[in-house]
Enzyme design. Structure first.
Site, PDB file in Angstrom:
ATOM      1  N   SER A 108      35.638  43.934  38.439  1.00 26.23           N
ATOM      2  CA  SER A 108      37.029  44.567  39.021  1.00 26.23           C
ATOM      3  C   SER A 108      37.644  43.545  39.788  1.00 26.23           C
ATOM      4  O   SER A 108      36.997  42.700  40.511  1.00 26.23           O
ATOM      5  CB  SER A 108      36.783  45.879  39.763  1.00 26.23           C
ATOM      6  OG  SER A 108      38.118  46.261  40.452  1.00 26.23           O
TER       7      SER A 108
ATOM      8  N   TYR B  63      31.798  49.251  47.395  1.00 28.67           N
ATOM      9  CA  TYR B  63      32.213  48.996  45.824  1.00 28.67           C
ATOM     10  C   TYR B  63      32.767  47.490  45.560  1.00 28.67           C
ATOM     11  O   TYR B  63      32.326  47.126  44.481  1.00 28.67           O
ATOM     12  CB  TYR B  63      33.563  49.912  45.773  1.00 28.67           C
ATOM     13  CG  TYR B  63      34.107  49.704  44.172  1.00 28.67           C
ATOM     14  CD1 TYR B  63      33.478  50.257  43.289  1.00 28.67           C
ATOM     15  CD2 TYR B  63      35.565  49.255  44.038  1.00 28.67           C
ATOM     16  CE1 TYR B  63      33.962  50.311  41.831  1.00 28.67           C
ATOM     17  CE2 TYR B  63      35.910  49.191  42.823  1.00 28.67           C
ATOM     18  CZ  TYR B  63      35.135  49.742  41.663  1.00 28.67           C
ATOM     19  OH  TYR B  63      35.724  49.789  40.523  1.00 28.67           O
TER      20      TYR B  63
END
Length: 270
Positions: A125, A153
């Site tokens: 990501s 994350y």
């Protein structure tokens, strides 16, 4: 769906087989509505947050002697509000987003190399850039006192690229005929954001830049494009190679992450 329509045998390896079965049914309906009646689309149990589940899946695949030409590492959790551990006692974000993928790839390495040419694609990501900080290799596994939901994350997505790059380096050294690349799929409203509203579903909705089908495009490109034959150790966005962050290109961090991951997996198997 694009892979199935292209003639690939596809296995949806998922934690929740009931949801996976529903997804398969929807995909089958779409295929048949498009006039495709011969296809091979299966569902299998795989919980990337459990090293035992990973090993069971890999053992089953190995026993089947099936070829493996494409491995798409796409499991993910995001912004878990409180520090949570996996079945193996590892912080759940890192366990699911990185360690499970690492263990699965290692366990299937013989199948991949026997099927060469083959490709491993890791879904990372652009979140690996924000906050802009290196992988804290000295805090592996991630500790409770340093936990923050979005930071966890970011670190896991950074770990995805470091892993992909180190895998590419090792495969190239062996001339294994297997490539490894990472990618950003885009910002898409999916169940990835289910853990929280503001830092989860609302955040994805605010920054959404494509639908689910469009979000799959770069994965399919990296798995199938003839333009990427022999291309390895790269990062892609919107079906094009782009530079990853400098922290994602840290060779020493990648090697230390690999050694830590190897040790955790080995200790679990004892």
């Amino acid at each position: 769906l694009a892979l199935v329509r292209g003639g690939a045998e596809v296995v949806l390896a998922c934690r929740d087989v009931k949801k996976a079965g529903a997804a398969r049914a929807n995909m089958a309906s779409a295929l048949e509505a498009a006039g495709v009646f011969r296809y091979n689309l299966q569902v299998a149990k795989l919980n990337l947050g459990s090293l035992s589940s990973v090993q069971q899946f890999a053992d089953s695949w190995t026993r089947s002697s099936r070829p493996l030409h494409m491995l798409c590492l796409n499991a993910g959790v995001m912004a878990i509000p409180e520090y949570t551990t996996s079945a193996d006692g590892i912080e759940l974000t890192m366990a699911t987003n990185h360690l499970g993928h690492f263990a699965l790839t290692k366990a299937l390495s013989s199948a991949l190399e026997a099927s060469a040419p083959a490709r491993v694609v890791t879904v990372s990501s652009e979140a690996h850039r924000n906050p802009s900080r290196p992988l804290n290799v000295d805090d592996l596994p991630p500790s409770k006192d340093k936990y923050d939901d979005w930071g966890a994350y970011q670190q896991s997505k950074l770990a995805n690229i470091l892993f992909s790059n180190e895998l590419a380096r090792r495969l190239n050294e062996r001339s294994a005929g297997v490539t490894s690349n990472a990618l950003h799929p885009g910002v898409i409203v999916t169940e990835l954001g289910r853990q929280q509203f503001l830092k989860g579903s609302a955040l994805l909705a605010a920054f959404q830049d494509r639908n689910v089908e469009q979000g799959a495009a770069t994965s399919v490109y990296c798995l199938t494009s003839k333009n990427l034959e022999g291309v390895s150790g790269k990062y892609f966005r919107d079906c094009a190679e782009v530079p990853a962050s400098p922290f994602a290109l840290d060779v020493e961090a990648a090697q230390r992450l690999w050694r830590w991951s190897e040790k955790v997996v080995a200790d679990h198997r004892r």
